[in-house]
Design an enzyme around this catalytic site. Structure first.
Site, PDB file in Angstrom:
ATOM      1  N   CYS A   1       3.816 -16.696 -16.458  1.00 13.37           N
ATOM      2  CA  CYS A   1       4.645 -15.622 -17.005  1.00 13.37           C
ATOM      3  C   CYS A   1       6.130 -15.950 -16.893  1.00 13.37           C
ATOM      4  O   CYS A   1       6.959 -15.318 -17.529  1.00 13.37           O
ATOM      5  CB  CYS A   1       4.361 -14.313 -16.269  1.00 13.37           C
ATOM      6  SG  CYS A   1       4.757 -14.357 -14.509  1.00 13.37           S
TER       7      CYS A   1
ATOM      8  N   CYS B   1      -3.802  -8.306 -19.805  1.00 13.90           N
ATOM      9  CA  CYS B   1      -3.715  -9.763 -19.775  1.00 13.90           C
ATOM     10  C   CYS B   1      -4.604 -10.394 -18.699  1.00 13.90           C
ATOM     11  O   CYS B   1      -4.423 -11.560 -18.349  1.00 13.90           O
ATOM     12  CB  CYS B   1      -2.268 -10.195 -19.555  1.00 13.90           C
ATOM     13  SG  CYS B   1      -1.141  -9.625 -20.847  1.00 13.90           S
TER      14      CYS B   1
ATOM     15  N   CYS C   1       7.298  -9.909 -23.496  1.00 14.94           N
ATOM     16  CA  CYS C   1       6.756  -8.801 -22.711  1.00 14.94           C
ATOM     17  C   CYS C   1       6.853  -9.111 -21.221  1.00 14.94           C
ATOM     18  O   CYS C   1       7.264  -8.270 -20.413  1.00 14.94           O
ATOM     19  CB  CYS C   1       5.299  -8.545 -23.116  1.00 14.94           C
ATOM     20  SG  CYS C   1       4.570  -7.069 -22.366  1.00 14.94           S
ATOM     21  N   CYS C   2       6.484 -10.341 -20.831  1.00 10.68           N
ATOM     22  CA  CYS C   2       6.579 -10.765 -19.426  1.00 10.68           C
ATOM     23  C   CYS C   2       8.024 -10.710 -18.935  1.00 10.68           C
ATOM     24  O   CYS C   2       8.289 -10.324 -17.795  1.00 10.68           O
ATOM     25  CB  CYS C   2       6.036 -12.180 -19.253  1.00 10.68           C
ATOM     26  SG  CYS C   2       4.234 -12.319 -19.308  1.00 10.68           S
TER      27      CYS C   2
ATOM     28  N   CYS D   1      -1.356  -7.964 -15.111  1.00 14.00           N
ATOM     29  CA  CYS D   1      -1.371  -6.740 -15.911  1.00 14.00           C
ATOM     30  C   CYS D   1      -2.754  -6.559 -16.537  1.00 14.00           C
ATOM     31  O   CYS D   1      -3.433  -7.534 -16.882  1.00 14.00           O
ATOM     32  CB  CYS D   1      -0.316  -6.823 -17.005  1.00 14.00           C
ATOM     33  SG  CYS D   1       1.389  -6.812 -16.391  1.00 14.00           S
TER      34      CYS D   1
END
Length: 248
Positions: free
Chosen positions: A238, A213, A128-129, A210
């Site tokens: 990340c 997170c 995702c990162c 984000c």
């Protein structure tokens, strides 16, 4: 109590560190100036819209340096962060570019793994990162000779040896002008110069990423305890500030 009230305490060497940072930014702007008159600067600030990066953006504007600013708008930022981005774009002398992830990549990932995939495993969180941060970062740094970050040695054990100038990547120089600053120094500068900042800092978010997170921290917790709090401490990056050998 605001973050300024809680944290704005300059260290005894604050003035020296501010001078060091200003000189470093001025020299970097000269060293990485545009290749041709009227061209784009070859140096840019990676602005997360956190306290440190807002200090650097203010310095770049105050010193009238030819250093661009870019923001990675991941599609998962807090409303408070997005509002600050709008204010920065409206007031910054330096141009502010916004880079977003590839929509198709995000849609495919969410369809395949779900919108809460980051909680399922470290591997999925890092995917995702990569989609939301690393790929856009590559576009943001394309053609640049140097980039500026708000990394400080005090932020975490993993960042304890952050240098002012990092030339370990042969392709691009990384500058960390606040490497020697304390959290108190950062907030003293914000208070003294009336720098706009993310109101989440007033809600005990020292490190803001984000929304899914990031959480607030409690007294006594590590500075970055609110980032990916469900993971082991050694995994809490990340990828933006991890050297290739460490990432591998």
């Amino acid at each position: 109590m605001s973050a300024i009230d809680l944290n704005a305490r300059a260290s005894s060497t604050y003035a020296d560190k501010l001078a060091e940072t200003s000189v470093l930014l001025q020299q970097a702007a000269r060293d990485h100036a545009a290749s041709a008159p009227g061209g784009a600067s070859r140096i840019t600030l990676a602005c997360s819209l956190g306290a440190e990066d807002m200090v650097l953006a203010h310095l770049i504007n105050q010193l009238q340096l030819n250093i661009g600013i870019f923001v990675l708008e991941t599609g998962q930022l807090h409303p408070e962060t997005l509002a600050l981005l709008d204010r920065l774009k409206a007031t910054s002398r330096a141009p502010v570019e916004v880079f977003t992830p590839v929509t198709e990549s995000v849609v495919q990932f969410v369809d395949r793994e779900g919108k809460d995939a980051m909680y399922k495993s470290i591997e999925l969180r890092k995917v995702c990162c990569h989609i939301r941060k690393m790929e856009p970062l590559g576009r943001a740094l394309a053609g640049k000779a140097a980039w500026v970050t708000g990394l400080r040695r005090e932020q975490s054990g993993a960042r304890a040896e952050v240098p002012l100038i990092d030339s370990s990547d042969a392709k691009i120089t990384k500058l960390n002008p606040l490497a020697n600053w304390t959290w108190g120094d950062v907030w003293f500068y914000i208070a003294e110069n009336k720098v706009d900042y993310n109101p989440l800092h007033d809600q005990f978010y020292p490190s803001i990423g984000c929304a899914p997170c990031t959480r607030a921290i409690s007294m006594g917790e590590d500075f970055r305890a609110g980032r990916w709090w469900w993971e082991d401490e050694t995994a809490k990056e990340c990828g933006l500030h991890v050297k290739d050998k460490a990432a591998a």
